[in-house]
Write an enzyme that holds these catalytic residues in place. Structure first.
Site, PDB file in Angstrom:
ATOM      1  N   HIS A  85      11.004  -8.980   0.848  1.00 51.16           N
ATOM      2  CA  HIS A  85      10.683  -7.564   0.665  1.00 51.16           C
ATOM      3  C   HIS A  85      11.921  -6.714   0.952  1.00 51.16           C
ATOM      4  O   HIS A  85      12.761  -7.075   1.780  1.00 51.16           O
ATOM      5  CB  HIS A  85       9.546  -7.191   1.627  1.00 51.16           C
ATOM      6  CG  HIS A  85       8.900  -5.880   1.316  1.00 51.16           C
ATOM      7  ND1 HIS A  85       9.402  -4.677   1.764  1.00 51.16           N
ATOM      8  CD2 HIS A  85       7.774  -5.587   0.610  1.00 51.16           C
ATOM      9  CE1 HIS A  85       8.631  -3.699   1.345  1.00 51.16           C
ATOM     10  NE2 HIS A  85       7.639  -4.215   0.638  1.00 51.16           N
ATOM     11  N   PHE A 141       6.402   2.185  -4.335  1.00 50.82           N
ATOM     12  CA  PHE A 141       7.791   2.395  -3.908  1.00 50.82           C
ATOM     13  C   PHE A 141       8.362   3.759  -4.285  1.00 50.82           C
ATOM     14  O   PHE A 141       9.460   4.107  -3.850  1.00 50.82           O
ATOM     15  CB  PHE A 141       8.716   1.287  -4.436  1.00 50.82           C
ATOM     16  CG  PHE A 141       8.380  -0.080  -3.920  1.00 50.82           C
ATOM     17  CD1 PHE A 141       8.672  -0.437  -2.610  1.00 50.82           C
ATOM     18  CD2 PHE A 141       7.745  -1.006  -4.729  1.00 50.82           C
ATOM     19  CE1 PHE A 141       8.350  -1.699  -2.129  1.00 50.82           C
ATOM     20  CE2 PHE A 141       7.416  -2.276  -4.254  1.00 50.82           C
ATOM     21  CZ  PHE A 141       7.717  -2.622  -2.952  1.00 50.82           C
ATOM     22  N   TYR A 200       2.988   4.747   0.763  1.00 49.09           N
ATOM     23  CA  TYR A 200       3.632   5.337   1.932  1.00 49.09           C
ATOM     24  C   TYR A 200       2.609   6.202   2.664  1.00 49.09           C
ATOM     25  O   TYR A 200       1.790   6.881   2.039  1.00 49.09           O
ATOM     26  CB  TYR A 200       4.813   6.211   1.508  1.00 49.09           C
ATOM     27  CG  TYR A 200       5.922   5.484   0.789  1.00 49.09           C
ATOM     28  CD1 TYR A 200       6.587   4.418   1.389  1.00 49.09           C
ATOM     29  CD2 TYR A 200       6.331   5.877  -0.483  1.00 49.09           C
ATOM     30  CE1 TYR A 200       7.624   3.760   0.742  1.00 49.09           C
ATOM     31  CE2 TYR A 200       7.371   5.229  -1.133  1.00 49.09           C
ATOM     32  CZ  TYR A 200       8.011   4.175  -0.522  1.00 49.09           C
ATOM     33  OH  TYR A 200       9.037   3.531  -1.165  1.00 49.09           O
ATOM     34  N   ASP A 236       0.854  -1.176   0.000  1.00 51.02           N
ATOM     35  CA  ASP A 236       0.000   0.000   0.000  1.00 51.02           C
ATOM     36  C   ASP A 236       0.896   1.233   0.000  1.00 51.02           C
ATOM     37  O   ASP A 236       2.109   1.123   0.179  1.00 51.02           O
ATOM     38  CB  ASP A 236      -0.988  -0.009   1.178  1.00 51.02           C
ATOM     39  CG  ASP A 236      -0.335   0.172   2.538  1.00 51.02           C
ATOM     40  OD1 ASP A 236       0.864  -0.151   2.670  1.00 51.02           O
ATOM     41  OD2 ASP A 236      -1.022   0.610   3.470  1.00 51.02           O
TER      42      ASP A 236
END
Length: 226
Positions: free
Chosen positions: A179, A71, A60, A58
């Site tokens: 991740h 990202f 920031y 989701d």
């Protein structure tokens, strides 16, 4: 075009429920990204131009960070920890100095779909919109992607992104690792070389590779990269 391909979804009850939730949230809460940028990933990377899919969780949830691309942050915004680690791996993978600019727009414009599973978030509250129905939308997008006859690269970081692997036919390329967050990057994200591997696959299919280094604008201090 995404709009035409997603017509059935936009006519569905799921979409009406999601839209009602978003109307309420944007009226009464501080929500990121700005509403006009919710679908920016799809606007910058049309369906027929997708070569690579990078699937995030989701947006920031910090002030001025989310810009509609997974990202990514706008130029001039401090790099979040996950993006710093992505850039460290990019540097190690392609043998280039670390970059300081966090805007990934030039990736999106080359066919890298930077898609989050959930496209909005309340300020300061990670995963706060995980239950308002976004998955029905992104599931529809993912179904369109995996059903493309032309081969695509799916770069899947972390278990949530990797949950779509059973849906992906064999003619696509799957590049998976932990991740890039500081909690998991040292468990196998670093050294996974996703950028060169994606380009090797594309080149083998006769598809022009991604210029991952288009983002290069300045340098990071190596000590600040994690």
């Amino acid at each position: 075009m995404w709009k035409d391909a997603l017509a059935d979804y936009f006519n569905s009850e799921d979409y009406q429920c999601l839209k009602a939730s978003l109307d309420h949230e944007y009226e009464f809460e501080e929500v990121y990204p700005p509403r006009a940028e919710i679908s920016r990933a799809l606007m910058l990377t049309p369906l027929e131009q997708v070569k690579v899919v990078i699937l995030g969780q989701d947006p920031y949830h910090g002030t001025h960070q989310a810009n509609g691309l997974a990202f990514s942050v706008n130029s001039g915004i401090d790099l979040p920890p996950s993006l710093r680690n992505i850039y460290k791996e990019l540097s190690d993978d392609l043998g280039h100095e670390l970059v300081a600019d966090g805007d990934l727009t030039c990736w999106a414009q080359q066919g890298v779909l930077l898609l989050n599973r959930v496209l909005t978030v309340r300020a300061g509250q990670a995963n706060s919109h995980s239950q308002i129905g976004w998955q029905s939308f992104t599931d529809a997008v993912i179904r369109l992607l995996v059903n493309q006859e032309r081969p695509l690269v799916f770069i899947l970081w972390g278990k949530q992104a990797q949950s779509i692997i059973p849906l992906i036919p064999n003619h696509h390329c799957i590049i998976q690792s932990p991740h890039p967050s500081p909690l998991s990057a040292y468990r196998g994200f670093f050294g996974s070389r996703p950028f060169s591997r994606a380009n090797h696959f594309l080149a083998a299919q006769g598809i022009s590779p991604i210029d991952w280094l288009c983002i290069h604008q300045g340098h990071l201090n190596q000590k600040e990269s994690v």
